[in-house]
Design an enzyme around this catalytic site. Structure first.
Site, PDB file in Angstrom:
ATOM      1  N   ASP A  16      33.236  50.381  37.243  1.00  0.00           N
ATOM      2  CA  ASP A  16      34.415  49.852  36.542  1.00  0.00           C
ATOM      3  C   ASP A  16      34.129  49.739  35.167  1.00  0.00           C
ATOM      4  OD1 ASP A  16      37.172  48.487  36.117  1.00  0.00           O
ATOM      5  OD2 ASP A  16      35.842  46.658  35.841  1.00  0.00           O
ATOM      6  N   SER A  17      35.227  49.647  34.193  1.00  0.00           N
ATOM      7  CA  SER A  17      34.876  49.424  32.678  1.00  0.00           C
ATOM      8  C   SER A  17      34.161  48.369  32.163  1.00  0.00           C
ATOM      9  CB  SER A  17      36.505  49.637  32.193  1.00  0.00           C
ATOM     10  OG  SER A  17      37.253  48.659  32.758  1.00  0.00           O
ATOM     11  N   CYS A  79      37.882  51.130  38.771  1.00  0.00           N
ATOM     12  CA  CYS A  79      38.892  50.649  37.885  1.00  0.00           C
ATOM     13  C   CYS A  79      40.181  51.465  38.041  1.00  0.00           C
ATOM     14  CB  CYS A  79      37.978  51.444  36.780  1.00  0.00           C
ATOM     15  SG  CYS A  79      38.903  51.198  35.201  1.00  0.00           S
ATOM     16  N   GLU A 158      39.622  37.272  31.041  1.00  0.00           N
ATOM     17  CA  GLU A 158      38.120  37.139  30.752  1.00  0.00           C
ATOM     18  C   GLU A 158      37.929  35.682  29.849  1.00  0.00           C
ATOM     19  OE1 GLU A 158      36.584  40.673  29.350  1.00  0.00           O
ATOM     20  OE2 GLU A 158      37.292  41.715  31.030  1.00  0.00           O
ATOM     21  N   CYS A 190      45.421  46.592  38.662  1.00  0.00           N
ATOM     22  CA  CYS A 190      44.431  46.399  37.634  1.00  0.00           C
ATOM     23  C   CYS A 190      43.441  45.508  38.012  1.00  0.00           C
ATOM     24  CB  CYS A 190      44.833  45.813  36.306  1.00  0.00           C
ATOM     25  SG  CYS A 190      43.673  45.332  34.992  1.00  0.00           S
ATOM     26  N   HIS A 192      41.831  43.140  37.270  1.00  0.00           N
ATOM     27  CA  HIS A 192      41.674  41.667  36.793  1.00  0.00           C
ATOM     28  C   HIS A 192      42.874  40.884  37.564  1.00  0.00           C
ATOM     29  CE1 HIS A 192      39.271  43.336  33.834  1.00  0.00           C
ATOM     30  NE2 HIS A 192      38.985  42.284  33.195  1.00  0.00           N
TER      31      HIS A 192
HETATM   32  N1  DGL Z   1      39.374  47.981  35.058  1.00  0.00           N
HETATM   33  C1  DGL Z   1      40.471  48.337  34.287  1.00  0.00           C
HETATM   34  C2  DGL Z   1      41.833  48.709  35.263  1.00  0.00           C
HETATM   35  O1  DGL Z   1      41.581  48.465  36.496  1.00  0.00           O
HETATM   36  C3  DGL Z   1      41.053  47.020  33.390  1.00  0.00           C
HETATM   37  C4  DGL Z   1      40.266  46.674  32.112  1.00  0.00           C
HETATM   38  C5  DGL Z   1      40.452  47.962  31.013  1.00  0.00           C
HETATM   39  O2  DGL Z   1      41.330  48.044  30.397  1.00  0.00           O
HETATM   40  O3  DGL Z   1      39.084  48.599  30.924  1.00  0.00           O
HETATM   41  O4  DGL Z   1      42.504  49.144  34.984  1.00  0.00           O
END
Ligand code: DGL
Length: 277
Positions: A16-17, A79, A158, A190, A192
């Protein structure tokens, strides 16, 4: 594609990011508890959601190369943004099973909607890619899908403002147009967003089914491993390093957040110079 010669006891790579993909890792831990996981969070280069397809693809390719040095048997692109922007490129280059979160999420939304009106929320990159709406259309052309980027949700999560009036206020602004259209299903597109699903649920109301692609992805991963003879059938030994975490920056901060999401105990998070891969 049939995958042969892989080790069923090897770990699964999940990336993931940043921290958000832990919601996907958590579902994998719950649903296929024998599996070992190598998680990578690109904490130095997050967010991906505001970046271009080219940049997200380049970052994702580096992470996949890193995960392959860890001898993973399969990869989960946890992600949504990377699944939307990079998965089609990456899957052409590797010869192990790989899945993203978009297809499983779209599939379940199509199966649960009653009125054919599906809302999709995600980062700007995910929504602008139209990937969810494209899959939904492919699955059932009679479906109507309405996308909405919600860029403030990630920072709110976050910051720990999961149950805070400010989150409800912002959710109300973002989601009002989806409510006006009359959606009965909403994809939390997403990583989060499952963490603020209560706030989102309060705003959209009980008549709207919330779809968490993380849950569906873990189910699909299990099926994918099974069909390739790659499900780990051995319970991990006590004290085995079952879950390993790597990040590109700020390992301590990652650990603190991760421990609030995953209750299995994040023992260590190691830093990797990901741009070297
Ligand atoms: N993990 C990213 C997603 O699911 C969200 C956070 C980001 O913008 O990197 O799209």
């Amino acid at each position: 594609m049939e995958h042969t010669g892989l080790d069923r006891y090897a770990p699964i790579g999940v990336f993931d990011s940043g921290v958000g993909g832990l919601t996907v890792a958590r579902e994998i831990m719950r649903q296929i508890p024998n599996e070992h996981i190598v998680y990578f969070g690109d904490t130095a280069r997050v967010p991906y959601g505001s970046k271009s397809k080219e940049t997200v693809t380049k970052y994702s390719e580096q992470i996949v190369r890193f995960l392959q040095t860890q001898h993973v048997k399969a990869i989960v692109v946890a992600c949504n943004t990377a699944s939307a922007c990079a998965l089609d490129t990456i899957e052409k280059d590797i010869d192990i099973p790989i899945i993203g979160v978009v297809k499983p999420g779209a599939k379940v939304a199509v199966s649960v909607t009653q009125n054919g009106k599906i809302g999709v929320i995600g980062t700007a990159a995910t929504i602008d890619s139209h990937i969810y709406s494209d899959y939904i259309q492919q699955l059932d052309p009679s479906m109507q899908s309405i996308g909405k980027a919600c860029p403030l949700f990630c920072p709110l999560v976050e910051e720990g403002l999961w149950e805070d009036p400010v989150t409800d206020e912002i959710a109300s602004r973002y989601l009002s147009e989806l409510i006006d259209v009359g959606i009965d299903t909403l994809i939390l597109g997403c990583t989060h967003y499952p963490l603020i699903r209560k706030a989102i649920g309060r705003i959209v109301g009980e008549g709207v089914t919330l779809v968490n692609p993380a849950y569906e992805t873990a189910l699909e991963l299990r099926a994918l491993l099974n069909s390739n003879g790659l499900l780990n059938d051995r319970k991990p030994e006590l004290g085995a390093n079952q879950y390993q975490f790597f990040v590109s920056d700020a390992a301590e901060k990652f650990k603190t957040f991760a421990n609030s999401i995953i209750k299995y105990g994040i023992l260590t998070a190691k830093t990797v110079h990901i741009e070297e891969y």
